[in-house]
Design an enzyme around this catalytic site. Structure first.
Site, short mmCIF file in Angstrom:
data_model
loop_
_atom_site.label_atom_id
_atom_site.label_comp_id
_atom_site.label_asym_id
_atom_site.label_seq_id
_atom_site.Cartn_x
_atom_site.Cartn_y
_atom_site.Cartn_z
N GLY A 22 -5.92 7.89 8.50
CA GLY A 22 -4.93 8.93 8.22
C GLY A 22 -3.72 8.36 7.53
N GLU B 127 -16.18 11.22 3.50
CA GLU B 127 -16.08 11.38 2.05
C GLU B 127 -17.31 12.14 1.53
OE1 GLU B 127 -13.51 10.50 0.33
OE2 GLU B 127 -12.46 9.23 1.78
N GLU C 179 -2.08 -5.86 8.47
CA GLU C 179 -2.33 -5.15 9.72
C GLU C 179 -3.12 -3.87 9.51
OE1 GLU C 179 -2.90 -4.66 13.23
OE2 GLU C 179 -1.18 -6.02 13.19
N GLY D 111 2.98 2.12 -8.68
CA GLY D 111 1.96 1.93 -9.70
C GLY D 111 0.74 2.79 -9.43
N LYS E 77 -9.24 -3.76 3.12
CA LYS E 77 -10.24 -4.47 3.93
C LYS E 77 -11.40 -5.00 3.09
CE LYS E 77 -12.04 0.09 5.05
NZ LYS E 77 -10.89 0.81 4.47
N LYS F 80 -14.32 -4.85 8.24
CA LYS F 80 -13.32 -5.04 9.28
C LYS F 80 -13.77 -6.10 10.29
CE LYS F 80 -11.86 -0.26 8.74
NZ LYS F 80 -11.93 1.12 9.29
N VAL G 77 -2.18 7.28 1.78
CA VAL G 77 -1.37 6.31 2.52
C VAL G 77 -0.15 5.89 1.69
CG1 VAL G 77 -1.34 4.05 3.63
CG2 VAL G 77 -3.40 5.47 3.76
N ILE H 174 -3.52 1.06 14.85
CA ILE H 174 -3.65 0.20 16.03
C ILE H 174 -3.17 -1.20 15.69
CG2 ILE H 174 -5.23 -0.78 17.72
CD1 ILE H 174 -7.10 1.56 17.17
#
Length: 445
Positions: free
Chosen positions: A307, A190, A129, A45, A105, A205, A16, A136
């Site tokens: 993703g 994973e 967000e 970083g 999260k 979440k 990300v 979403i």
């Protein structure tokens, strides 16, 4: 165009983080127009500056000195994940009045209260967000668009890995272990899938959504959590036969305690949903969140839940929104709890159950089982029976019923969780019951 510049520090250069850096560099001109200031990426970083990256980024941007990077930033984007050093770096930024955008999260669910208190103390902005459901937009609608309404319930599919697994089991009839292996091969799961398949990711979440929806601080430990590892191909087939599908749902709702006082229930568990329910149509690794409010009614938010690029989209939405507020000199928004409702246990919840039993194939068994339901005031909505020996045609060895036994599956009407739990406990003790093969909750009926 503007001459003002905001210095942006990015912590984390993974899947990300690399996409966020790409957007900041490639879309600099458009972002300047939208934010009202030039967003200067001062550094990234990372733990290892020489590690391979998914995106080709200038080598000079990378640094292992995250502390110094934060010290010179107007806005910090935290995408390291985990608790430490992310917590220390976020508190460092907020403490000096720098705004923060995070997708962490786990940290928000565990230590969100401390982070929000520090943001409020210094007037800094803390946006998140991307912490729930990837691309979403769900945090902002709950936090802003529905702030004048009264949300009563939030339920959703907020983990793409488990939805991929359950959806594949539903469409192919495969067992959990086989589909998990395929999910790992495709990169959806994973190497250590525990956080996903045990429901821990969804629970974090759920805690965030519940805190926002009900203006009450909800921590990860407040969430009752059950994963999908015990869901079998037999459960999936029985659900299909009854017109249901199985999804891992995060559910947060306002409920009444025994004394009539209002509280919050937050839970994550595999759930039977009627196939006509909107969430039943969410396939693959996608996410969806269903929100129920007194005035707005029912709303559903759907899209990619994970993703690099989709999650980066959510991060950048927060970055632009935060930058605008900094340019305008507007104080950061707070997340101060205003209600402080109690967190209620499962005994306060009303739900329906799907219960699978393996029983002796002999007269009188059904009436004995039914009497246990009646004794606890639990009404049976439907009952199905299957009898087949091991190796029967169309039945896998894993799901075959031994000779001399039968499978009973019940779906109950809504009852208290306490009554249903007591019913299952007493059924286990019947001498005609070989085993309770599954206990799943039912929603949407």
């Amino acid at each position: 165009m503007t001459d003002r510049t905001l210095k942006v520090a990015l912590l984390g250069g993974g899947t990300v983080g690399a996409q966020v850096a790409r957007i900041l560099l490639d879309d600099a001109e458009a972002l300047t127009a939208r934010a009202g200031a030039r967003l200067e990426l001062t550094g990234i970083g990372v733990r290892n500056v020489d590690a391979p990256r998914d995106v080709d980024l200038p080598r000079e941007l990378f640094t292992a000195d995250a502390e110094a990077l934060v010290e010179g930033a107007d806005l910090v984007i935290e995408l390291m994940g985990g608790i430490e050093p992310a917590r220390t770096r976020i508190l460092q930024a907020l403490g000096r009045g720098a705004s923060v955008v995070t997708g962490n999260k786990a940290l928000l669910a565990q230590d969100g209260a401390a982070l929000f208190d520090e943001a409020e103390r210094t007037g800094a902005e803390l946006n998140f967000e991307a912490a729930v459901a990837g691309a979403i937009p769900i945090i902002r609608p709950i936090r802003e668009s529905l702030s004048g309404d009264r949300i009563t319930r939030v339920l959703g599919i907020v983990n793409g890995t488990t939805n991929f697994i359950l959806d594949a089991m539903d469409t192919t009839g495969a067992q959990f272990a086989d589909v998990l292996a395929e999910a790992q091969r495709l990169g959806y799961a994973e190497a250590d899938p525990t956080a996903d398949v045990e429901g821990l990711d969804a629970a974090a979440k759920a805690a965030i959504l519940a805190s926002l929806a009900f203006h009450t601080r909800v921590a990860l430990d407040d969430v009752r959590c059950e994963g999908i590892t015990k869901v079998t191909a037999g459960d999936i087939a029985a659900a299909q036969d009854a017109g249901f599908t199985i999804k891992l749902l995060a559910i947060a709702e306002l409920v009444r305690d025994a004394d009539g006082s209002e509280g919050v229930s937050v839970r994550v568990h595999p759930t039977l949903l009627p196939r006509k329910h909107p969430l039943a149509a969410v396939h693959g690794a996608f996410n969806a969140v269903f929100v129920e409010a007194e005035n707005a009614g029912s709303l559903m938010f759907y899209g990619a839940g994970a993703g690099g690029a989709p999650t980066a989209s959510a991060i950048m939405g927060d970055v632009v929104s935060t930058a605008r507020r900094l340019v305008q000199g507007v104080p950061g928004r707070t997340n101060t709890s205003t209600r402080d409702l109690p967190i209620l246990g499962p005994e306060s919840v009303t739900t329906s159950y799907s219960i699978g039993l393996e029983v002796a194939d002999q007269p009188g068994v059904l009436s004995r089982v039914a009497s246990v339901f009646a004794g606890h005031g639990v009404s049976i909505e439907t009952m199905r029976q299957r009898i087949d020996g091991a190796g029967a045609q169309g039945v896998s060895d894993a799901d075959a019923i031994p000779d001399g036994r039968a499978e009973l599956r019940f779906v109950t009407h809504a009852a208290s969780e306490a009554a249903l739990a007591a019913t299952v406990a007493d059924i286990r003790n019947l001498d005609v019951v070989e085993s309770v093969t599954s206990v799943l909750r039912v929603e949407g009926v």
